[in-house]
Design a protein around this motif. Sequence first.
Motif, mmCIF file in Angstrom:
data_model
loop_
_atom_site.group_PDB
_atom_site.id
_atom_site.type_symbol
_atom_site.label_atom_id
_atom_site.label_comp_id
_atom_site.label_asym_id
_atom_site.label_seq_id
_atom_site.Cartn_x
_atom_site.Cartn_y
_atom_site.Cartn_z
ATOM 1 N N ALA A 168 0.828 -1.207 0.000
ATOM 2 C CA ALA A 168 0.000 0.000 0.000
ATOM 3 C C ALA A 168 0.860 1.253 0.000
ATOM 4 O O ALA A 168 0.609 2.202 -0.757
ATOM 5 C CB ALA A 168 -0.929 -0.008 1.215
ATOM 6 N N LEU A 169 1.895 1.267 0.823
ATOM 7 C CA LEU A 169 2.770 2.439 0.891
ATOM 8 C C LEU A 169 3.615 2.579 -0.373
ATOM 9 O O LEU A 169 3.878 3.689 -0.826
ATOM 10 C CB LEU A 169 3.660 2.348 2.121
ATOM 11 N N GLU A 170 4.022 1.459 -0.948
ATOM 12 C CA GLU A 170 4.768 1.507 -2.202
ATOM 13 C C GLU A 170 3.909 2.130 -3.303
ATOM 14 O O GLU A 170 4.368 2.981 -4.072
ATOM 15 C CB GLU A 170 5.193 0.094 -2.619
ATOM 16 N N LEU A 171 2.656 1.710 -3.369
ATOM 17 C CA LEU A 171 1.756 2.240 -4.390
ATOM 18 C C LEU A 171 1.455 3.715 -4.158
ATOM 19 O O LEU A 171 1.373 4.499 -5.115
ATOM 20 C CB LEU A 171 0.457 1.431 -4.407
ATOM 21 N N ALA A 172 1.314 4.111 -2.893
ATOM 22 C CA ALA A 172 1.080 5.524 -2.583
ATOM 23 C C ALA A 172 2.263 6.367 -3.044
ATOM 24 O O ALA A 172 2.092 7.466 -3.579
ATOM 25 C CB ALA A 172 0.840 5.701 -1.093
ATOM 26 N N ALA A 173 3.470 5.836 -2.848
ATOM 27 C CA ALA A 173 4.672 6.550 -3.274
ATOM 28 C C ALA A 173 4.736 6.662 -4.795
ATOM 29 O O ALA A 173 5.338 7.591 -5.332
ATOM 30 C CB ALA A 173 5.917 5.840 -2.745
ATOM 31 N N GLU A 174 4.098 5.716 -5.482
ATOM 32 C CA GLU A 174 4.082 5.722 -6.944
ATOM 33 C C GLU A 174 2.974 6.621 -7.503
ATOM 34 O O GLU A 174 2.858 6.791 -8.709
ATOM 35 C CB GLU A 174 3.905 4.290 -7.469
ATOM 36 N N GLY A 175 2.145 7.161 -6.596
ATOM 37 C CA GLY A 175 1.095 8.072 -7.029
ATOM 38 C C GLY A 175 -0.312 7.558 -6.893
ATOM 39 O O GLY A 175 -1.276 8.252 -7.246
ATOM 40 N N ALA A 176 -0.461 6.339 -6.359
ATOM 41 C CA ALA A 176 -1.802 5.784 -6.182
ATOM 42 C C ALA A 176 -2.451 6.336 -4.926
ATOM 43 O O ALA A 176 -1.771 6.785 -4.002
ATOM 44 C CB ALA A 176 -1.734 4.260 -6.098
ATOM 45 N N ASN A 177 -3.757 6.307 -4.882
ATOM 46 C CA ASN A 177 -4.490 6.596 -3.660
ATOM 47 C C ASN A 177 -4.774 5.284 -2.952
ATOM 48 O O ASN A 177 -5.083 4.277 -3.601
ATOM 49 C CB ASN A 177 -5.792 7.328 -3.958
ATOM 50 N N VAL A 178 -4.683 5.296 -1.633
ATOM 51 C CA VAL A 178 -4.842 4.074 -0.846
ATOM 52 C C VAL A 178 -5.914 4.282 0.216
ATOM 53 O O VAL A 178 -5.812 5.204 1.026
ATOM 54 C CB VAL A 178 -3.514 3.674 -0.169
ATOM 55 N N ALA A 179 -6.932 3.446 0.193
ATOM 56 C CA ALA A 179 -7.995 3.520 1.195
ATOM 57 C C ALA A 179 -7.580 2.724 2.431
ATOM 58 O O ALA A 179 -7.190 1.563 2.331
ATOM 59 C CB ALA A 179 -9.292 2.961 0.624
ATOM 60 N N CYS A 180 -7.653 3.358 3.585
ATOM 61 C CA CYS A 180 -7.315 2.723 4.860
ATOM 62 C C CYS A 180 -8.463 2.911 5.835
ATOM 63 O O CYS A 180 -9.035 3.996 5.924
ATOM 64 C CB CYS A 180 -6.053 3.339 5.464
ATOM 65 N N VAL A 181 -8.776 1.860 6.582
ATOM 66 C CA VAL A 181 -9.835 1.935 7.587
ATOM 67 C C VAL A 181 -9.194 2.188 8.951
ATOM 68 O O VAL A 181 -8.334 1.424 9.393
ATOM 69 C CB VAL A 181 -10.662 0.641 7.624
ATOM 70 N N PHE A 182 -9.628 3.265 9.595
ATOM 71 C CA PHE A 182 -9.098 3.645 10.912
ATOM 72 C C PHE A 182 -10.145 3.400 11.993
ATOM 73 O O PHE A 182 -11.350 3.411 11.739
ATOM 74 C CB PHE A 182 -8.698 5.122 10.913
ATOM 75 N N ALA A 183 -9.663 3.219 13.211
ATOM 76 C CA ALA A 183 -10.550 3.004 14.357
ATOM 77 C C ALA A 183 -11.201 4.297 14.815
ATOM 78 O O ALA A 183 -11.939 4.309 15.803
ATOM 79 C CB ALA A 183 -9.775 2.371 15.511
ATOM 80 N N THR A 184 -10.945 5.380 14.122
ATOM 81 C CA THR A 184 -11.508 6.698 14.450
ATOM 82 C C THR A 184 -13.033 6.638 14.532
ATOM 83 O O THR A 184 -13.692 6.102 13.641
ATOM 84 C CB THR A 184 -11.105 7.730 13.385
ATOM 85 N N LYS A 185 -13.591 7.204 15.585
ATOM 86 C CA LYS A 185 -15.036 7.190 15.780
ATOM 87 C C LYS A 185 -15.718 8.237 14.908
ATOM 88 O O LYS A 185 -15.108 9.227 14.504
ATOM 89 C CB LYS A 185 -15.372 7.444 17.251
ATOM 90 N N LYS A 186 -16.991 8.013 14.634
ATOM 91 C CA LYS A 186 -17.777 8.948 13.845
ATOM 92 C C LYS A 186 -17.757 10.326 14.506
ATOM 93 O O LYS A 186 -17.990 10.450 15.707
ATOM 94 C CB LYS A 186 -19.223 8.459 13.731
ATOM 95 N N GLY A 187 -17.460 11.346 13.739
ATOM 96 C CA GLY A 187 -17.406 12.702 14.262
ATOM 97 C C GLY A 187 -16.021 13.133 14.686
ATOM 98 O O GLY A 187 -15.748 14.334 14.817
#
Length: 241
Positions: A168-187
């Motif tokens: 994922a990080l390799e692709l981001a460095a190449e210019g891709a967008n990477v979707a990541c799910v975080f434990a962050t609560k709504k709001g």
Amino acid sequence: MNLLTTDNAKTSKGEDLGFLTGILYLAPSDLSGRNVCAHASAGCIVSCLNTAGMGAFSNVQNARIAKTHAFFKSPRAFVEMLAEDIGALVRKAERAGMEACVRLNGTSDLPWENLGGETGVCLMRRFPALRFYDYTKSPARVRAFLAGRLPANYSLTFSRSECNGETALELAAEGANVACVFATKKGDALPKKWGGRPVIDGDTHDLRFLDKRGRIVGLRAKGKAKKDDSGFVIHEEGGAA
């Protein structure tokens, strides 16, 4: 059989921006007996949003399984049915004064750019003025997108799991967008960075083709993902890489 869905929480946010989104929902992973998510990880399968929203109802699940069976019974005929539905979506959007767009992998990860139907021409090339977008866990497909080998109107975002953080990080460095799910609560605010890359809030809308390149698309854990302990959901900065 209506193949595309336009009435859900994801598409309503896009409508506020002037886009009418049609999403194809199949039965994810091998739920139907046939696998539509070749790169799915264990954490991804458990946390899948297939049962979120209207997906909690048995009739919706049965419809998704029926669509998946129809696809595998005759992929070419299925693409032709999709083409008809997309044409109807475009007309509906025009009547509403909006722009149509399509996400074919709502709960699947199929290479639609290689599926030409009876004509041998993929849907993106049949509707060159229409925007298509998807999330995928296939590094090869994302690299083909970055290299300009996919139709110009088809945008792909790589989906990070507990198994592919380095990729994922390799692709981001190449210019891709990477979707990541975080434990962050709504709001609550998402992390500003992950793996040294800037994080944008992917929950404000689902129109990923509007995102600038090389970004981490932060998504808050929803549904079953809130209880994830596989590593699919990121609980701290840099925890996936």
